[in-house]
Scaffold this motif. Structure first.
Motif, PDB file in Angstrom:
ATOM      1  N   VAL A  14       0.903  -1.181  -0.038  1.00 53.45           N
ATOM      2  CA  VAL A  14       0.076  -0.051  -0.018  1.00 53.45           C
ATOM      3  C   VAL A  14       0.768   1.285   0.076  1.00 53.45           C
ATOM      4  O   VAL A  14       0.607   2.224  -0.696  1.00 53.45           O
ATOM      5  CB  VAL A  14      -0.793   0.256   1.370  1.00 53.45           C
ATOM      6  CG1 VAL A  14      -1.750   1.345   1.398  1.00 53.45           C
ATOM      7  CG2 VAL A  14      -1.823  -1.095   1.137  1.00 53.45           C
ATOM      8  N   ALA A  15       1.874   1.396   1.045  1.00 53.71           N
ATOM      9  CA  ALA A  15       2.886   2.651   0.886  1.00 53.71           C
ATOM     10  C   ALA A  15       3.357   2.861  -0.508  1.00 53.71           C
ATOM     11  O   ALA A  15       3.480   3.658  -0.920  1.00 53.71           O
ATOM     12  CB  ALA A  15       3.809   2.328   2.030  1.00 53.71           C
ATOM     13  N   ASN A  16       3.875   1.570  -1.148  1.00 57.13           N
ATOM     14  CA  ASN A  16       4.674   1.652  -2.382  1.00 57.13           C
ATOM     15  C   ASN A  16       3.667   2.370  -3.437  1.00 57.13           C
ATOM     16  O   ASN A  16       4.148   3.022  -4.396  1.00 57.13           O
ATOM     17  CB  ASN A  16       5.507   0.241  -2.784  1.00 57.13           C
ATOM     18  CG  ASN A  16       6.874   0.382  -2.340  1.00 57.13           C
ATOM     19  OD1 ASN A  16       7.519   1.145  -2.125  1.00 57.13           O
ATOM     20  ND2 ASN A  16       7.060  -0.925  -2.158  1.00 57.13           N
ATOM     21  N   ALA A  17       2.596   1.731  -3.296  1.00 54.26           N
ATOM     22  CA  ALA A  17       1.419   2.063  -4.554  1.00 54.26           C
ATOM     23  C   ALA A  17       1.256   3.690  -4.276  1.00 54.26           C
ATOM     24  O   ALA A  17       1.180   4.429  -5.339  1.00 54.26           O
ATOM     25  CB  ALA A  17       0.136   1.190  -4.313  1.00 54.26           C
ATOM     26  N   TYR A  18       1.227   4.126  -2.870  1.00 60.76           N
ATOM     27  CA  TYR A  18       0.990   5.378  -2.829  1.00 60.76           C
ATOM     28  C   TYR A  18       2.210   6.415  -3.329  1.00 60.76           C
ATOM     29  O   TYR A  18       1.959   7.450  -3.804  1.00 60.76           O
ATOM     30  CB  TYR A  18       0.487   5.814  -1.439  1.00 60.76           C
ATOM     31  CG  TYR A  18      -0.112   7.198  -0.971  1.00 60.76           C
ATOM     32  CD1 TYR A  18      -1.505   7.436  -1.331  1.00 60.76           C
ATOM     33  CD2 TYR A  18       1.045   8.233  -0.813  1.00 60.76           C
ATOM     34  CE1 TYR A  18      -1.972   8.461  -0.945  1.00 60.76           C
ATOM     35  CE2 TYR A  18       0.169   9.554  -0.645  1.00 60.76           C
ATOM     36  CZ  TYR A  18      -0.908   9.495  -0.493  1.00 60.76           C
ATOM     37  OH  TYR A  18      -1.408  10.935  -0.412  1.00 60.76           O
ATOM     38  N   ALA A  19       3.420   5.709  -2.731  1.00 59.80           N
ATOM     39  CA  ALA A  19       4.576   6.669  -3.231  1.00 59.80           C
ATOM     40  C   ALA A  19       4.739   6.595  -4.559  1.00 59.80           C
ATOM     41  O   ALA A  19       5.126   7.810  -5.232  1.00 59.80           O
ATOM     42  CB  ALA A  19       5.681   6.004  -2.540  1.00 59.80           C
ATOM     43  N   THR A  20       4.516   5.632  -5.328  1.00 59.34           N
ATOM     44  CA  THR A  20       4.535   5.508  -6.595  1.00 59.34           C
ATOM     45  C   THR A  20       3.731   6.724  -7.615  1.00 59.34           C
ATOM     46  O   THR A  20       4.067   7.285  -8.234  1.00 59.34           O
ATOM     47  CB  THR A  20       4.221   4.305  -7.468  1.00 59.34           C
ATOM     48  OG1 THR A  20       5.118   3.299  -7.025  1.00 59.34           O
ATOM     49  CG2 THR A  20       4.380   4.243  -8.836  1.00 59.34           C
ATOM     50  N   LYS A  25       9.936  12.095  -7.359  1.00 54.23           N
ATOM     51  CA  LYS A  25      11.065  11.609  -7.936  1.00 54.23           C
ATOM     52  C   LYS A  25      11.160  10.064  -7.843  1.00 54.23           C
ATOM     53  O   LYS A  25      11.615   9.495  -8.958  1.00 54.23           O
ATOM     54  CB  LYS A  25      12.446  12.131  -7.445  1.00 54.23           C
ATOM     55  CG  LYS A  25      12.514  13.705  -7.604  1.00 54.23           C
ATOM     56  CD  LYS A  25      13.523  14.481  -6.965  1.00 54.23           C
ATOM     57  CE  LYS A  25      13.660  15.949  -7.142  1.00 54.23           C
ATOM     58  NZ  LYS A  25      14.329  16.866  -6.542  1.00 54.23           N
ATOM     59  N   ASN A  26      10.665   9.557  -6.859  1.00 52.33           N
ATOM     60  CA  ASN A  26      11.169   8.233  -6.720  1.00 52.33           C
ATOM     61  C   ASN A  26      10.019   7.327  -6.529  1.00 52.33           C
ATOM     62  O   ASN A  26       9.063   7.842  -6.113  1.00 52.33           O
ATOM     63  CB  ASN A  26      12.261   8.027  -5.675  1.00 52.33           C
ATOM     64  CG  ASN A  26      13.539   8.662  -5.923  1.00 52.33           C
ATOM     65  OD1 ASN A  26      14.026   8.661  -6.757  1.00 52.33           O
ATOM     66  ND2 ASN A  26      13.880   9.459  -4.567  1.00 52.33           N
ATOM     67  N   GLY A  27       9.928   6.023  -6.674  1.00 55.79           N
ATOM     68  CA  GLY A  27       8.864   5.209  -6.648  1.00 55.79           C
ATOM     69  C   GLY A  27       8.977   4.147  -5.511  1.00 55.79           C
ATOM     70  O   GLY A  27       8.996   4.715  -4.269  1.00 55.79           O
ATOM     71  N   THR A  28       8.952   2.843  -5.721  1.00 55.98           N
ATOM     72  CA  THR A  28       8.795   1.960  -4.719  1.00 55.98           C
ATOM     73  C   THR A  28       9.900   1.717  -4.295  1.00 55.98           C
ATOM     74  O   THR A  28      11.163   2.058  -4.775  1.00 55.98           O
ATOM     75  CB  THR A  28       8.379   0.698  -5.436  1.00 55.98           C
ATOM     76  OG1 THR A  28       9.472   0.302  -6.435  1.00 55.98           O
ATOM     77  CG2 THR A  28       6.991   0.829  -5.958  1.00 55.98           C
TER      78      THR A  28
END
Length: 130
Positions: A14-20, A25-28
């Protein structure tokens, strides 16, 4: 002041999906120690992912690294709110030092708001908030 924010525990997925979706600048990230989010009115308005430091010299088992924060525009102070809670959570889990890295074009205002100090600029530079 909490601005009506509620702290939630998040999975890496969930956190990676939101950050992506919301990081400039950065994703997962590949792994984590923990991830937290800020909820307002039932909506996720920011995430913070904390893991191991990338630098081997800092990976001593006592140092956590804030790997990613993602807060979309229009949510003032949410980044600082998340950073402060991530720092407290890391200390509660037994970490004695919390690091993060920023790009040189970022002001570091949210980091200064939680008492972080810049340890260096350029290659190898990072922020710490003991």
């Amino acid at each position: 002041m909490s601005d009506g924010l509620t702290l939630v525990n998040l999975s890496l997925r969930v956190a990676n999906a939101y950050a992506t979706q919301h990081h400039r600048k950065n994703g997962t990230v590949r792994g984590m120690k923990f991830a937290i989010g800020a909820m307002r009115g039932g909506e996720l308005v920011g995430v913070c992912i904390v893991g191991r430091p990338q630098a081997r010299a800092s990976d001593d088992g006592k140092t956590a690294c804030i790997l990613r924060t993602a807060v979309p525009p229009g949510n003032p102070n949410v980044c600082s709110w998340l950073l402060g809670r991530a720092k407290r959570a890391a200390h509660a889990l037994g970490f004695t030092r919390v690091l993060t890295h920023t790009h040189q074009d970022e002001s570091g205002a949210s980091l200064r708001a939680v008492g972080a100090k810049c340890l260096g600029v350029g290659r190898g530079g990072s922020w710490t908030s003991n």
